[in-house]
Motif scaffolding. Structure first.
Motif, short mmCIF file in Angstrom:
data_model
loop_
_atom_site.label_atom_id
_atom_site.label_comp_id
_atom_site.label_asym_id
_atom_site.label_seq_id
_atom_site.Cartn_x
_atom_site.Cartn_y
_atom_site.Cartn_z
N TYR A 311 0.85 -1.18 0.00
CA TYR A 311 0.00 0.00 0.00
C TYR A 311 0.89 1.24 0.00
CZ TYR A 311 -3.74 3.25 1.20
OH TYR A 311 -4.63 4.29 1.19
N THR A 312 0.65 2.13 -0.94
CA THR A 312 1.40 3.38 -0.99
C THR A 312 0.75 4.38 -0.06
OG1 THR A 312 2.00 2.99 -3.30
CG2 THR A 312 2.23 5.24 -2.45
N PRO A 313 1.45 4.81 0.98
CA PRO A 313 0.83 5.76 1.93
C PRO A 313 0.33 7.02 1.22
CG PRO A 313 2.90 4.90 2.80
CD PRO A 313 2.83 4.45 1.36
N LYS A 314 -0.84 7.47 1.62
CA LYS A 314 -1.41 8.70 1.07
C LYS A 314 -2.27 9.34 2.15
CE LYS A 314 -3.73 6.53 -2.19
NZ LYS A 314 -4.67 6.26 -3.31
N THR A 315 -2.60 10.59 1.95
CA THR A 315 -3.50 11.22 2.91
C THR A 315 -4.91 10.68 2.72
OG1 THR A 315 -4.06 13.07 1.47
CG2 THR A 315 -2.12 13.35 2.90
N PHE A 316 -5.67 10.72 3.81
CA PHE A 316 -7.05 10.27 3.69
C PHE A 316 -7.81 11.13 2.70
CE2 PHE A 316 -11.52 10.66 4.94
CZ PHE A 316 -11.92 9.37 4.65
N GLY A 317 -7.52 12.44 2.68
CA GLY A 317 -8.18 13.32 1.73
C GLY A 317 -7.95 12.89 0.30
N SER A 318 -6.70 12.52 -0.03
CA SER A 318 -6.39 12.05 -1.38
C SER A 318 -7.17 10.78 -1.69
CB SER A 318 -4.89 11.78 -1.52
OG SER A 318 -4.15 12.96 -1.34
N HIS A 319 -7.24 9.90 -0.71
CA HIS A 319 -8.00 8.66 -0.89
C HIS A 319 -9.47 8.96 -1.16
CE1 HIS A 319 -9.47 4.57 -0.03
NE2 HIS A 319 -10.41 5.18 0.67
N LEU A 320 -10.03 9.89 -0.38
CA LEU A 320 -11.45 10.20 -0.53
C LEU A 320 -11.74 10.83 -1.89
CD1 LEU A 320 -14.04 9.99 1.16
CD2 LEU A 320 -13.62 12.33 1.94
N VAL A 321 -10.89 11.74 -2.31
CA VAL A 321 -11.08 12.39 -3.61
C VAL A 321 -10.91 11.38 -4.74
CG1 VAL A 321 -10.17 14.13 -5.18
CG2 VAL A 321 -10.49 14.68 -2.76
N ASP A 322 -9.98 10.43 -4.58
CA ASP A 322 -9.83 9.36 -5.58
C ASP A 322 -11.12 8.56 -5.71
OD1 ASP A 322 -7.25 10.09 -6.14
OD2 ASP A 322 -6.32 8.51 -4.91
N GLN A 323 -11.75 8.26 -4.57
CA GLN A 323 -13.00 7.53 -4.61
C GLN A 323 -14.08 8.34 -5.33
OE1 GLN A 323 -13.29 4.35 -3.75
NE2 GLN A 323 -11.11 4.46 -3.25
N LEU A 324 -14.06 9.66 -5.14
CA LEU A 324 -15.01 10.53 -5.85
C LEU A 324 -14.83 10.41 -7.35
CD1 LEU A 324 -17.07 12.84 -6.10
CD2 LEU A 324 -15.20 14.44 -5.72
N ARG A 325 -13.57 10.40 -7.80
CA ARG A 325 -13.32 10.29 -9.23
C ARG A 325 -13.84 8.96 -9.78
NH1 ARG A 325 -7.85 12.12 -7.84
NH2 ARG A 325 -7.70 14.36 -8.14
N ILE A 326 -13.60 7.88 -9.05
CA ILE A 326 -14.08 6.57 -9.47
C ILE A 326 -15.60 6.55 -9.55
CG2 ILE A 326 -14.23 4.13 -8.83
CD1 ILE A 326 -11.42 4.47 -7.56
N TYR A 327 -16.23 7.11 -8.50
CA TYR A 327 -17.70 7.13 -8.44
C TYR A 327 -18.28 7.97 -9.57
CZ TYR A 327 -22.37 7.56 -6.43
OH TYR A 327 -23.73 7.53 -6.22
N SER A 328 -17.65 9.13 -9.83
CA SER A 328 -18.12 9.99 -10.91
C SER A 328 -18.01 9.30 -12.26
CB SER A 328 -17.32 11.30 -10.93
OG SER A 328 -17.52 12.03 -9.74
N ALA A 329 -16.90 8.57 -12.45
CA ALA A 329 -16.71 7.85 -13.71
C ALA A 329 -17.80 6.77 -13.88
CB ALA A 329 -15.33 7.21 -13.74
N MET A 330 -18.17 6.10 -12.78
CA MET A 330 -19.21 5.10 -12.84
C MET A 330 -20.55 5.73 -13.23
SD MET A 330 -18.30 2.81 -9.48
CE MET A 330 -19.89 1.98 -9.55
N GLN A 331 -20.82 6.92 -12.65
CA GLN A 331 -22.07 7.60 -12.97
C GLN A 331 -22.10 8.00 -14.45
OE1 GLN A 331 -22.09 10.69 -9.82
NE2 GLN A 331 -24.08 9.84 -9.28
N GLN A 332 -20.99 8.55 -14.96
CA GLN A 332 -20.95 8.94 -16.35
C GLN A 332 -21.17 7.75 -17.27
OE1 GLN A 332 -20.80 12.00 -17.64
NE2 GLN A 332 -20.87 12.82 -15.56
N LYS A 333 -20.59 6.62 -16.93
CA LYS A 333 -20.76 5.40 -17.71
C LYS A 333 -22.20 4.96 -17.69
CE LYS A 333 -18.91 0.72 -18.27
NZ LYS A 333 -17.96 -0.30 -17.73
N GLN A 334 -22.84 5.08 -16.50
CA GLN A 334 -24.24 4.70 -16.39
C GLN A 334 -25.13 5.58 -17.27
OE1 GLN A 334 -25.40 2.17 -14.75
NE2 GLN A 334 -27.61 2.53 -14.67
N VAL A 335 -24.84 6.90 -17.27
CA VAL A 335 -25.64 7.84 -18.05
C VAL A 335 -25.49 7.59 -19.54
CG1 VAL A 335 -25.92 10.26 -18.66
CG2 VAL A 335 -25.66 9.61 -16.27
N SER A 336 -24.23 7.33 -19.97
CA SER A 336 -23.96 7.12 -21.39
C SER A 336 -24.48 5.78 -21.88
CB SER A 336 -22.44 7.21 -21.65
OG SER A 336 -21.76 6.24 -20.92
#
Length: 336
Positions: A311-336
């Motif tokens: 596991y590459t250490p990262k801040t929790f904030g970075s982790h949370l924002v990464d999850q946002l990007r993944i979730y947003s990508a899933m939503q865009q895929k769902q819409v398209s």
């Protein structure tokens, strides 16, 4: 489908200054066993007044009964805070049959504007003038809603601190988790579930909220007592109902605590299937590390003889924002 039998943990000794060390040790041992074997447990004697728990859920019921156009006024920029319509909640590529409104603290700065231990001249310093990383701020349905929620939040966060202290003691690591959880990134999510019947069942694949694990360290759930809609997957892969226990919270471990403990505490899959004639409301409080805490497996909890977790250490904030990007990508895929 059978109802699961979850451990019942009396947290009272961790709230009572007069409790003995032996009483607290018994709670820590029980918590450690529950987190290892189940990942879910009931929490009783928790000190949060029942009338406040009921009042907070009542605010949720009032909000979700509003016309859709009124609720959508509380939709804000970003995928964290604010109102989420049914179509906004995507689990594994499928829209859910529940709605939500969520609240987070500001995460752009701390009391002095810079995270502890960070050089104020470094690029990683987060200043008060920086935009909030999670988007627009909370949108409160009413002053009454906000007052009840904030009163409830303050008590639940104190409770969460005691639960995590007991968990740390059960793991034999004392208070080494304090750096992670100093000024935690809490969030509160009100979930509204209509009845799930007929064609709705087919649309949602027979569930109101799809199978998922929480990202938090722990989740403290305050739910309506009338129906057993929450379901947890057992170790053998079977779904079991979680029957509401009067006066108890349901608490579960999440991916942050699993990471922290080198997977000794699993993050269990769970879902919601609500088929009652009455709508259901639950209020989930997620307790996470502080936004700028560097997260990763704790070396002292590494399991002897097992490969270290990569596991590459990262801040929790970075982790949370990464999850946002993944979730947003899933939503865009769902819409398209």
């Amino acid at each position: 489908m059978t109802a699961t039998t979850l451990p019942i943990i009396d947290i009272g000794p961790y709230l009572d200054p007069a409790a003995s060390a032996e009483q607290r040790q018994a709670v820590s041992r029980a918590l450690d066993k529950a987190c290892r074997e189940h990942g879910f447990f009931y929490l009783v004697n928790h000190g949060v007044p029942q009338d406040l728990c009921d009042r907070v859920r009542a605010q949720g019921h009032q909000f979700f009964q509003l016309p859709e156009e009124e609720k959508r006024k509380h939709k804000v920029a970003g995928n964290f805070r604010g109102y989420k319509h049914f179509k906004d909640i995507i689990i594994r590529g499928r829209a859910s049959l529940n709605e939500a409104i969520a609240f987070y603290p500001p995460v752009n700065c701390y009391s002095d504007g810079i995270a502890q231990g960070v050089d104020p001249t470094s690029p990683s310093a987060t200043l008060p003038t920086m935009p909030d990383a999670l988007g627009s701020q909370n949108s409160w349905p009413s002053d009454e809603f906000r007052a009840a929620t904030e009163e409830y939040r303050d008590l639940v966060l104190k409770l969460g601190d005691r639960v995590l202290s007991a968990i740390a003691a059960g793991l034999g690591i004392g208070d080494s988790f304090r750096d992670w959880l100093l000024d935690p990134t809490w969030s509160i999510r009100f979930n509204g579930y209509p009845s799930l019947t007929g064609t709705d069942t087919e649309k949602a694949g027979d569930v109101s909220l799809g199978a998922h694990v929480d990202y938090a360290c722990i989740t403290i759930l305050n739910q309506d007592p009338e129906s057993a809609s929450l379901q947890v997957m057992s170790k053998s892969g079977e779904w079991h109902k979680v029957q509401p226990l009067p006066g108890a919270f349901v608490v579960n471990t999440g991916k942050m605590l699993s990471l922290w403990t080198c997977n000794q505490y699993p993050a269990r899959l769970h879902r919601v299937v609500h088929r009652d004639e009455k709508p259901r409301v639950s209020v989930a409080t997620f307790i996470d590390p502080r936004f700028n805490a560097v997260i990763g497996p704790l070396p002292e909890l590494a399991v002897p003889g097992e490969e270290p977790i990569k596991y590459t250490p990262k801040t929790f904030g970075s982790h949370l924002v990464d999850q946002l990007r993944i979730y947003s990508a899933m939503q865009q895929k769902q819409v398209s």
